[in-house]
Design a protein around this motif. Sequence first.
Motif, short mmCIF file in Angstrom:
data_model
loop_
_atom_site.label_atom_id
_atom_site.label_comp_id
_atom_site.label_asym_id
_atom_site.label_seq_id
_atom_site.Cartn_x
_atom_site.Cartn_y
_atom_site.Cartn_z
N ILE A 30 -4.32 9.44 -10.21
CA ILE A 30 -5.02 9.64 -11.47
C ILE A 30 -5.08 8.31 -12.18
N ASP A 31 -6.28 7.78 -12.33
CA ASP A 31 -6.60 6.49 -12.94
C ASP A 31 -6.05 5.32 -12.12
N VAL A 32 -6.81 4.22 -12.16
CA VAL A 32 -6.43 3.04 -11.38
C VAL A 32 -6.68 1.81 -12.25
N PRO A 33 -5.74 1.46 -13.13
CA PRO A 33 -5.91 0.26 -13.94
C PRO A 33 -6.04 -1.01 -13.10
N GLU A 34 -5.31 -1.05 -12.00
CA GLU A 34 -5.42 -2.14 -11.03
C GLU A 34 -5.01 -1.58 -9.68
N ALA A 35 -5.60 -2.13 -8.62
CA ALA A 35 -5.41 -1.54 -7.29
C ALA A 35 -4.08 -1.90 -6.65
N ALA A 36 -3.63 -3.15 -6.78
CA ALA A 36 -2.49 -3.63 -6.00
C ALA A 36 -1.22 -2.80 -6.21
N PRO A 37 -0.82 -2.50 -7.44
CA PRO A 37 0.41 -1.70 -7.59
C PRO A 37 0.30 -0.31 -6.96
N VAL A 38 -0.89 0.28 -7.01
CA VAL A 38 -1.08 1.60 -6.40
C VAL A 38 -0.98 1.48 -4.88
N GLN A 39 -1.60 0.47 -4.30
CA GLN A 39 -1.52 0.27 -2.85
C GLN A 39 -0.07 0.03 -2.42
N GLN A 40 0.65 -0.74 -3.19
CA GLN A 40 2.06 -1.00 -2.87
C GLN A 40 2.88 0.28 -2.92
N ALA A 41 2.62 1.12 -3.92
CA ALA A 41 3.35 2.38 -4.03
C ALA A 41 3.00 3.32 -2.88
N LEU A 42 1.73 3.38 -2.50
CA LEU A 42 1.34 4.20 -1.36
C LEU A 42 2.04 3.76 -0.08
N ALA A 43 2.07 2.45 0.14
CA ALA A 43 2.72 1.93 1.34
C ALA A 43 4.22 2.23 1.33
N ALA A 44 4.84 2.08 0.18
CA ALA A 44 6.27 2.33 0.07
C ALA A 44 6.61 3.79 0.35
N GLN A 45 5.73 4.70 -0.09
CA GLN A 45 5.98 6.12 0.11
C GLN A 45 5.49 6.62 1.48
N GLY A 46 4.63 5.84 2.11
CA GLY A 46 4.06 6.27 3.38
C GLY A 46 3.00 7.35 3.23
N TRP A 47 2.29 7.30 2.10
CA TRP A 47 1.27 8.30 1.80
C TRP A 47 -0.13 7.75 2.05
N THR A 48 -1.06 8.64 2.42
CA THR A 48 -2.46 8.28 2.64
C THR A 48 -3.29 8.86 1.50
N LEU A 49 -4.00 7.99 0.79
CA LEU A 49 -4.76 8.42 -0.38
C LEU A 49 -6.06 9.09 0.03
N GLY A 50 -6.32 10.27 -0.56
CA GLY A 50 -7.57 10.97 -0.28
C GLY A 50 -8.50 11.08 -1.46
N ASP A 51 -7.93 11.06 -2.69
CA ASP A 51 -8.76 11.28 -3.88
C ASP A 51 -8.33 10.36 -5.02
N ILE A 52 -9.31 9.90 -5.78
CA ILE A 52 -9.10 9.13 -7.00
C ILE A 52 -9.71 9.94 -8.14
N LEU A 53 -8.89 10.29 -9.12
CA LEU A 53 -9.33 11.07 -10.27
C LEU A 53 -9.38 10.16 -11.48
N ILE A 54 -10.51 10.16 -12.19
CA ILE A 54 -10.72 9.27 -13.33
C ILE A 54 -10.77 10.11 -14.60
N THR A 55 -10.00 9.69 -15.62
CA THR A 55 -10.00 10.43 -16.89
C THR A 55 -11.08 9.96 -17.86
N HIS A 56 -11.32 8.64 -17.92
CA HIS A 56 -12.34 8.14 -18.85
C HIS A 56 -12.70 6.71 -18.48
N HIS A 57 -13.68 6.18 -19.17
CA HIS A 57 -14.36 4.96 -18.70
C HIS A 57 -13.69 3.65 -19.08
N HIS A 58 -12.67 3.64 -19.91
CA HIS A 58 -12.11 2.37 -20.36
C HIS A 58 -11.59 1.54 -19.18
N SER A 59 -11.79 0.24 -19.29
CA SER A 59 -11.51 -0.64 -18.16
C SER A 59 -10.05 -0.59 -17.72
#
Length: 255
Positions: A30-59
């Motif tokens: 849910i929301d992606v302010p920046e990609a790198a920390p999310v990718q690092q967390a996915l790798a650490a958990q061993g999870w494969t991302l299937g969906d990105i949910l966006i709450t609103h348009h702010h950068s």
Amino acid sequence: MPFVVHAVPCLADNYAYLIHDQTTGATAVIDVPEAAPVQQALAAQGWTLGDILITHHHSDHIDGVDALRAATGAKVRGARADAHRLPPLDHALSDGDSFSIGSETCTVLDVSGHTLGHVAFHFPESRLAFTADSLMALGCGRLFEGTPAQMWDSLTKLMDLPADTVICSGHDYIKGNAAFAQTVDGDNPDLQARIARSRMDRAEGRPMAIAPLALELATNPFLRAGDPGMKAALGMAQASDAEVFAHLRALKDRF
């Protein structure tokens, strides 16, 4: 089994949230302010991302979406009403729509006020609601686009969720929100206890933007706009709940 929730700190005070279905292995963010920390967390958990949910348009909620989609192939879901200023959507959503992440169904809630087209994502089985900059820990978002009446309607909608729903909001603003809350609700013992507990939570590294709805109902001044004691303290005993909320939001804007 309920979702596993992993809060990912981003930027200065933002959070992205990874949710993982232990039954199916499905994972969303849910929301992606920046990609790198999310990718690092996915790798650490061993999870494969299937969906990105966006709450609103702010950068500070979407700037990492394109890079994360390119890296993972995840599908992007966001508000149909906001599609013109979001990254390209694979699935456009409206208030009341539902969709599945793994074995769980999510309901979309329009919570406009901070922005128009802001949505929240409610997962009733796991008792989770991702509210970003609408309902926040001890606060609510500044009204950049919507009206006080719209925001009060949105908060009322969130207040009607089950009290054991865990609210996952978009920022760690609790220090400033707590300071403001004390100026309008300083005699509230639940508020004082929460502030003391939040200091311990911060010292122990717990995410500061997550709290049960029951705690927000007891301590968040914006959700207490209908409380007779709050109204009396503000000299607004005869005012409507929406009028008291608008007054509180104006006070916070000047705080």
